[in-house]
Design an enzyme around this catalytic site. Structure first.
Site, PDB file in Angstrom:
ATOM      1  N   TRP A 219       0.653  -1.060  -0.005  1.00  0.00           N
ATOM      2  CA  TRP A 219      -0.064   0.106   0.007  1.00  0.00           C
ATOM      3  C   TRP A 219       1.033   1.458  -0.007  1.00  0.00           C
ATOM      4  CZ3 TRP A 219      -0.376   4.159   3.392  1.00  0.00           C
ATOM      5  CH2 TRP A 219      -1.453   5.222   3.052  1.00  0.00           C
ATOM      6  N   HIS A 220       1.965   1.197   0.469  1.00  0.00           N
ATOM      7  CA  HIS A 220       2.870   2.198   0.899  1.00  0.00           C
ATOM      8  C   HIS A 220       3.410   2.752  -0.419  1.00  0.00           C
ATOM      9  CE1 HIS A 220       2.312   1.747   5.079  1.00  0.00           C
ATOM     10  NE2 HIS A 220       2.643   3.072   5.248  1.00  0.00           N
ATOM     11  N   GLY A 221       3.848   1.884  -1.455  1.00  0.00           N
ATOM     12  CA  GLY A 221       4.354   2.206  -2.644  1.00  0.00           C
ATOM     13  C   GLY A 221       4.552   0.875  -3.285  1.00  0.00           C
TER      14      GLY A 221
END
Lengths: 461, 391
Positions: free
Chosen positions: A323-325
């Site tokens: 989700w973060h990247g």
């Protein structure tokens, strides 16, 4: 539009008085929505199409669910809504990542063909508002909230500008009722909001941006540095990302508070955590609870034996990492946290760990582990991350040249946090201490802090 | 199980996280405490720049010029200007031609004016790279202390020599000098592309003296960097020690070698001069004159000298026209001025900068001009209307 820029000051000075004038009328939500869309469109007006799509689709999904008599039909509308949201998120966030990896695979297989780069820019805040909107449809499906009949109000819930681009990821159960009831803004709301904003501004401009100078220098050329500088830069990044993101959250909550909204707490002194489980209850709380409620528990949570519990934890952390990247560094970061949780879950619940291990030792161990994981989060590539880890454990010495002033500032914040969670807290509550801290922060910001407007780290997610 | 209707009565249950207190810290002020904090901050920020000026050692000696690296320190410019006014000096204001780019501080125009008059009467307030648009801003926002004095204002025609110099367009290697002094919101040149947030910050700096003073600290003591940036460059140095070292020494060194334009390999050039009525720099220069005069200063304008030897024939003709137009405007507005003839070719370092011999010659010529003698001998000050009895 960044909170710590003059353009935001002008925007707020224009939007806020009108909001105060219309807050008791039916124009409140339209005005809030207009202000929020102007705020968002400042980056790129075309991004509004995405947020409007997300809003309309989820609003419609709930309308259709409300009219559906059978459970399977409701499930169908929910699934379509989730699939559409994830598809858009996937297209804008992960298309480049998937293409790069497929091309690497094709090259490895000796194929002469390469897929064209998708060339789409990641719209700011898409992960945040998409998750916020998804939580509404899921909570409705679970009968946990009422349908919101007013489209303007729902659109305002999705796009409310203080928390639009980097959270906190609000739940409909918290924010929609606040939008429904008449807004009352007390004097305390104003002063508390202002206090939160100043603290957030200080965290961002005085601390995060300061540490970024050293972190960027070292992490952009890790091969030029030895163990001491790489260790210090990694610790510094741990603090930088905390100050950056919690600073943003403080400012968001402060602005929200001044407008009469109570947004959720997102950080609760995470580096004082005594276990990894405790860390995730203190770090990015709105996201960790989102994953708990919408990923971990639906997967089965801890209800189906140890193996399934650990499997669910690992899956949740991997998804959280992704989700973060869209990069392998984030996947490894998520995997490290998953591994840490798997290895320490049983330990953290033992009487020995809870009672015998001194609290500072537990805090130090958690902080060290979290910092180690941050290496993969911050490194520009997996190769860089391994290089940094290798050099750290090589133990070769070279002067790290870490600014002593930055060290002093971080030490002050750490000492403050320790005092806040100890018996010395009453000292921090003395009026002269609080006023002194605020005066120091404002003077530091006015005279000493850098003037640049660096974007927030979490805007890229 | 069949439901009774689409609307369900479900009480929202916020997750337990929402019950968490105000924040993870205790920095929370009541409105009374905010008033106290605001008063303290206001007092410190209001008083500190003035107190600093009293305590900071600043003793410009003979032929002082603002150090080259402090060219962006507009607070120091204002301070030096006020000091020179209080000493009844004639201020020589302009760009690097006045500052003396290719010469040491002992060979500038103001030095020779002082030397030939035998008194320290002329103060060098040149600032490197300050084109007229920036100069007008410098005088308007940071030169308020310059009033009721004699001012020699230099007009460098180079700034009107091309659309790029005139800030109408930005070429490949274009570098905008002193952007903080340009009009920020209305009337800013087309080549100025700073984000609006930065422009608003600049506007705030103009009205908040402490911001300008903070810029002075950065420029004078921290190598034109913010304190955090400076500590990254000098991790173990004490900022307090850096401040105790005092202001940098006056700009003694030349910033370029003392060679004529031909020795530098510069060839004749055809400048695409802009028309004066549409020139931003010319309008800005006129604005600078108006600002100075409105503050009671007696203004003398020195136009050029421009290195006419470097101009191709057509370009020289256009330059002559422009020079004439400038002179006409000065005459129409009753502004004493001098348009010197071209200096000998070997005295020119480039298109507009003289070498030391050029400055000496220029100073000597200037002191012989009747208009200058009249300007130099009349007292400066705001013209007061004659008393009623004299009318």
């Amino acid at each position: 539009m960044l909170f710590h820029t003059w353009i935001f000051v002008v925007f707020f000075l224009l939007a806020y008085p009108v909001y105060l004038a219309v807050k008791a009328t039916r124009w409140r939500e339209p005005w809030l929505l207009l202000a929020s869309y102007v705020f968002y469109a400042w980056w790129n007006p075309l991004y509004l199409l995405l947020i409007a799509r997300c809003t309309l689709m989820d609003y419609l999904a709930v309308l259709l669910m409300a009219r559906s008599q059978s459970r399977w039909l409701k499930r169908l509308w929910l699934s379509l809504s989730i699939a559409a949201n994830l598809a858009v998120l996937g297209l804008f966030k992960y298309a480049g990542f998937v293409t790069d990896n497929l091309n690497a695979l094709l090259a490895w297989l000796g194929a002469s063909y390469a897929l064209p780069a998708p060339g789409v820019l990641l719209p700011v805040g898409i992960s945040f508002y998409t998750f916020q909107s998804m939580s509404y449809t899921i909570d409705y499906y679970r009968d946990q909230i009422q349908k919101e009949p007013n489209l303007i109000r729902y659109a305002t819930f999705v796009a409310l500008f203080p928390q639009l681009v980097a959270g906190p990821i609000e739940r409909a159960a918290n924010l929609l009722p606040q939008l429904r009831r008449p807004q009352r803004i007390s004097r305390d709301d104003l002063t508390d909001g202002l206090s939160l904003f100043v603290v957030g501004l200080f965290k961002k401009l005085a601390l995060a941006d300061y540490l970024a100078l050293y972190v960027d220098k070292v992490y952009d050329a890790p091969a030029q540095y030895q163990a001491p500088a790489l260790i210090l830069a990694s610790f510094a990044f741990g603090w930088q990302i905390y100050f950056d993101f919690s600073g943003y959250t403080d400012m968001a909550r402060g602005i929200g508070r001044m407008m009469g909204f109570r947004l959720m707490l997102n950080f609760n002194n995470p580096y004082l955590a005594t276990g990894l489980g405790d860390f995730w209850k203190r770090w990015h709380i709105s996201l960790s609870t989102w994953f708990r409620d919408y990923v971990y528990i639906p997967l089965g949570g801890n209800r189906a034996g140890s193996f399934n519990t650990y499997r669910n934890m690992v899956l949740t952390m991997l998804i959280c990492g992704l989700w973060h990247g869209a990069a392998w560094t984030f996947v490894v970061w998520g995997a490290l946290h998953a591994l840490g949780r798997v290895l320490t879950r049983r330990l953290e619940s033992t009487a020995f760990y809870r009672q015998k291990v001194p609290r500072p030792v537990k805090q130090a161990l958690v902080f060290a582990f979290v910092t180690f994981a941050w290496i993969f989060f911050r490194a520009n590539s997996i190769g860089d991350a391994w290089l940094i880890v290798g050099r750290i454990f090589s133990g070769r010495w070279a002067d790290p040249a870490f600014p002593l002033l930055a060290l002093g500032l971080v030490a002050c914040v750490w000492a403050y946090q320790h005092m806040h969670e100890s018996g010395a807290r009453r000292v921090l509550r003395l009026a002269p201490v609080r006023v002194g801290i605020v005066v120091f922060m404002i003077l530091y910001l006015a005279v000493v802090a850098g003037g640049g407007a660096q974007p927030f780290i979490y805007f890229q997610f | 199980m069949k439901r009774q209707g689409p609307q369900r009565e479900i009480q929202p249950q916020p997750p337990p996280e929402y019950s968490v207190a105000y924040a993870s810290h205790d920095v929370r002020l009541s409105w009374r405490e905010w008033i106290v904090a605001a008063a303290l901050v206001g007092a410190v920020l209001g008083l500190l720049p003035g107190q600093w000026e009293r305590r900071e050692r600043f003793q410009p000696g003979e032929d002082y010029r603002i150090p080259y690296e402090l060219g962006n320190d507009y607070w120091l410019f204002g301070r030096y200007g006020r000091l020179a006014c209080s000493q009844n000096k004639t201020l020589v204001i302009g760009d690097s031609v006045i500052w003396g780019h290719y010469v040491t501080k002992e060979h500038t125009l103001s030095h020779y004016l002082n030397a030939f008059t035998g008194e320290q009467r002329f103060a060098n307030l040149g600032v490197d790279g300050i084109h007229p648009a920036a100069l007008a801003g410098l005088l308007e926002y940071y030169g308020r202390g310059i009033s009721n004095s004699r001012v020699i204002l230099h007009c460098n025609p180079l700034w009107m020599a091309s659309p790029e110099h005139d800030l109408q367009q930005a070429g490949k290697d274009f570098r905008l000098n002193h952007p903080a002094l340009l009009p920020q919101l209305v009337g800013s040149p087309g080549c100025y592309t700073a984000p609006y947030s930065d422009r608003l910050g600049t506007c705030v700096e103009r009205v908040a003296p402490f911001r300008n003073w903070a810029r002075h600290l950065r420029a004078a003591y921290f190598e034109n960097a913010d304190l955090p940036e400076w500590t990254v460059r000098h991790p173990y140095d004490s900022p307090i020690q850096a401040v105790r070292r005092g202001l940098p020494s006056p700009g003694s060194r030349a910033q370029g070698s003392h060679l004529s334009w031909q020795a530098r390999g510069i060839v004749e050039h055809d400048f695409p001069w802009v028309r004066l009525p549409t020139s931003l720099q010319w309008k800005s220069f006129q604005r600078a004159v108006r600002i100075l005069r409105a503050r009671g200063n007696r203004v003398f304008v020195l136009v050029g000298p421009f290195n006419e030897h470097m101009l191709e024939k057509a370009s020289l003709a256009t330059y002559t026209n422009r020079k004439g137009e400038i002179q006409d405007w000065l005459r129409q507005n009753d502004i004493p001025h001098y348009v010197p003839p071209a200096l000998p070719s070997q005295y020119c370092a480039d298109a507009s900068h003289p070498l030391s011999e050029g400055y000496a010659l220029l100073a000597a010529e200037l002191l012989e001009q009747k208009s200058f003698i009249r300007f130099d001998t009349r007292p400066a000050g705001r013209r007061r209307p004659p008393p009623a009895s004299a009318r």
